[in-house]
Design an enzyme around this catalytic site. Sequence first.
Site, short mmCIF file in Angstrom:
data_model
loop_
_atom_site.label_atom_id
_atom_site.label_comp_id
_atom_site.label_asym_id
_atom_site.label_seq_id
_atom_site.Cartn_x
_atom_site.Cartn_y
_atom_site.Cartn_z
N SER A 105 -3.94 -132.07 -17.35
CA SER A 105 -4.85 -132.23 -16.21
C SER A 105 -6.15 -132.84 -16.69
CB SER A 105 -5.17 -130.87 -15.59
OG SER A 105 -6.08 -130.17 -16.45
N ASP A 106 -6.94 -133.32 -15.76
CA ASP A 106 -8.31 -133.63 -16.14
C ASP A 106 -9.10 -132.31 -16.07
OD1 ASP A 106 -10.27 -136.64 -15.57
OD2 ASP A 106 -10.67 -134.87 -16.80
N TYR A 107 -10.37 -132.41 -16.38
CA TYR A 107 -11.18 -131.21 -16.62
C TYR A 107 -11.22 -130.27 -15.40
CZ TYR A 107 -14.95 -128.63 -18.91
OH TYR A 107 -15.70 -127.67 -19.53
#
Length: 717
Positions: free
Chosen positions: A259-261
């Site tokens: 995932s992104d952050y």
Amino acid sequence: MLTIDQRVEVLLKQMSLEEKIGQLNQYNWKAIDERTRSGSLLNEIREGKVGSFFNVSGTEQLAAIQKIAVEQSRLKVPLLFAHDIIHGYKTIFPVPLAEAATWDLDLIEKSARIAAIEASAAGLHWTFAPMVDIARDPRWGRIMEGAGEDPYLGSLIAAARVRGFQCSDLSRPDTILACAKHFAAYGAAEAGREYNTTDMSLLRLWEVYLPPFKAAVDAGVATVMNSFNELNGIPSSANKYLVTDVLKNKWEFDGFVISDYKAFFELIAHGYAEDRAHAADLAINAGSDMDMQSGVFTDHLAGLVTSGRVKQERLDDAVRRVLKAKFALGLFDDPYRYCDPDREKKLILHPDHIKFAREIAAKSIVLLKNDNKTLPLKKDVKTIAVIGALADSKIDMLGSWHAEGDSDVVVTILEGIKAKVAPGTTVLFAPGYQLHGVAGADQIDYAVETAERADLVILTVGENGDMTGECTSRADIGLPYNQDDLAAEIAKLNVPTVVLLANGRPLTVKNLRDSFPAILETWFLGTQAGNAVADVLFGDVNPSGKLPVTFPLALGQVPICYNHKNTGRPLHAKDTPVHASMYSDIPNDPLYPFGFGLSYTTFEYSDVRLNKTAIKNGESLRVSVTVKNTGRLAGDEIVQVYIRDLVASVTRPVKELKRFCKIRIEPGQSRNVEFFLTASDLAFCDQDLNFKTEPGRFVVFVGPNSRDLKQASFGLE
Ligand code: GLC
């Protein structure tokens, strides 16, 4: 000797549910306070609840963290250490959009190669790069991180960067996992506003935004990162169509998806998940594998598996993919193989890397204007006034996402100029504006006074290095603050002036174009910025860069790109002389078109020659031109080939880049250049999302940019 797959299976069978989930959990080291790092976090690592960290580097520190995982946990599974190595680790290269302006795949691959050598020498296993998002809207600040607006150029660059980071053998200790991001269509944010909604036809998604990801997958990219945005109503992190149907099934991607952050947690804000448990359920069941920093997997995945909401097979598939990457890196054979302090000392900021940084920086520079052969400058000009705070800034030359770049070793533009000119030349300097604010009249007055004392002015204007990158969308893409006021005052002087642009996005700088005889696009060129700029300014390097992205004439044209559709009422069409697709207040033409860039010499193109008037499937068309260097200096020219499909079952762009090559031509010499096109180059995505060719009439264009082209026609039978 067991294969990696066999070793993964053996290990998987030994793992508890918690240990499996631990492999899917990544923490941002920088977000963990000291007390936790030396306290509860160590226990989490010992209990196998962490699979990876990012934002921590250095052999000593990483060896210490790794030691806990591989010596104090039950199954001794090594940790993955990641970092955002976007354009260099410690030796910083031009920002990716600048590198794209070289159109030189070997150079771009070498840049990623050196970044991987330095990062792996610092103990890192994985970079969150290349960013391969196509961007046609310069309001979006992350346009700086990619390769611009074109799917063909963007795809070739994506593959080159993956090769540079990974080579073809991840077991080498100087290779690192690459990560194609942000999957997908993140650059199509509505209004160019960061993290905003993206919504488009699947036709456009497949035609424009997916190709660079496919190229990265075909190049063997080890990981992919979800994007923050929703696409057509479904957030990418939980978009089963994107992650499972396209990436893992259709493209047979066998790496893992991170995932992104905290993006899994953001599924709640999107209004797509009820709560954290629901977010974890949606993300992993869509095919996403690892959770960056949100903790929803750690908190809820065990319950979801136990309840059957998440199948054991899906969990095992995610864990298998992560373990395979760790085995591929050789971490189970030697978890400390990336932690060699001697290598770290020897390789980081190695002189060869610095030398290359200067070379690629100079080749990233684009000559936008050069009236009256203002450039190159003589080295023995009596007095030069360098105006502009950016010329004296180290940190801004690194641009955004500069990893562990050391601004202390950056050569500023002012330093580069001083090092280049003759001993008798006086170099004056005035900041002329604030880097982070509006300049006072006194600053502009002092800059004008300084300029008046010179025989030549070098005016450096543009954005701060942190005005592009994440969360930097701008609603106005002109020169920031009141740099225009300074430029206007300098333009009134009767002193020859060269403009240096420092920026990470296209800017609307029509005033500069109309007021000054020479403009160099110098982007943010990294550690060797000043030397590279001076090399080009004073003619030691003849600029050869070409824009990988359109520079709009005005913000109102945005989004703008060269490969647009013709519409039913194209401008200048004889049938619609008045009611045409146009603006009433400005032309349709951009300030500078995609592919544009001048040289200190001039090139002349012959007519396009074709060896056939039509081809069939399986045949190739030879497209030839002769390019002559009609100037006094040797130069590199990037010859570009575009096509147009005149009639098809879905409308086609007025131009599509299909080939290019960079050739060096000595003054007065000519070079014949040949390209070969086949039917597959003419394929497009039809209504049913099938890539196909259709017989018909085509135009092929050849030239120095997407506007000034020679053409010829041919058919596909
Ligand atoms: C950021 C960025 C992403 C980066 C990640 C880790 O939010 O969107 O590109 O790799 O977080 O720093």
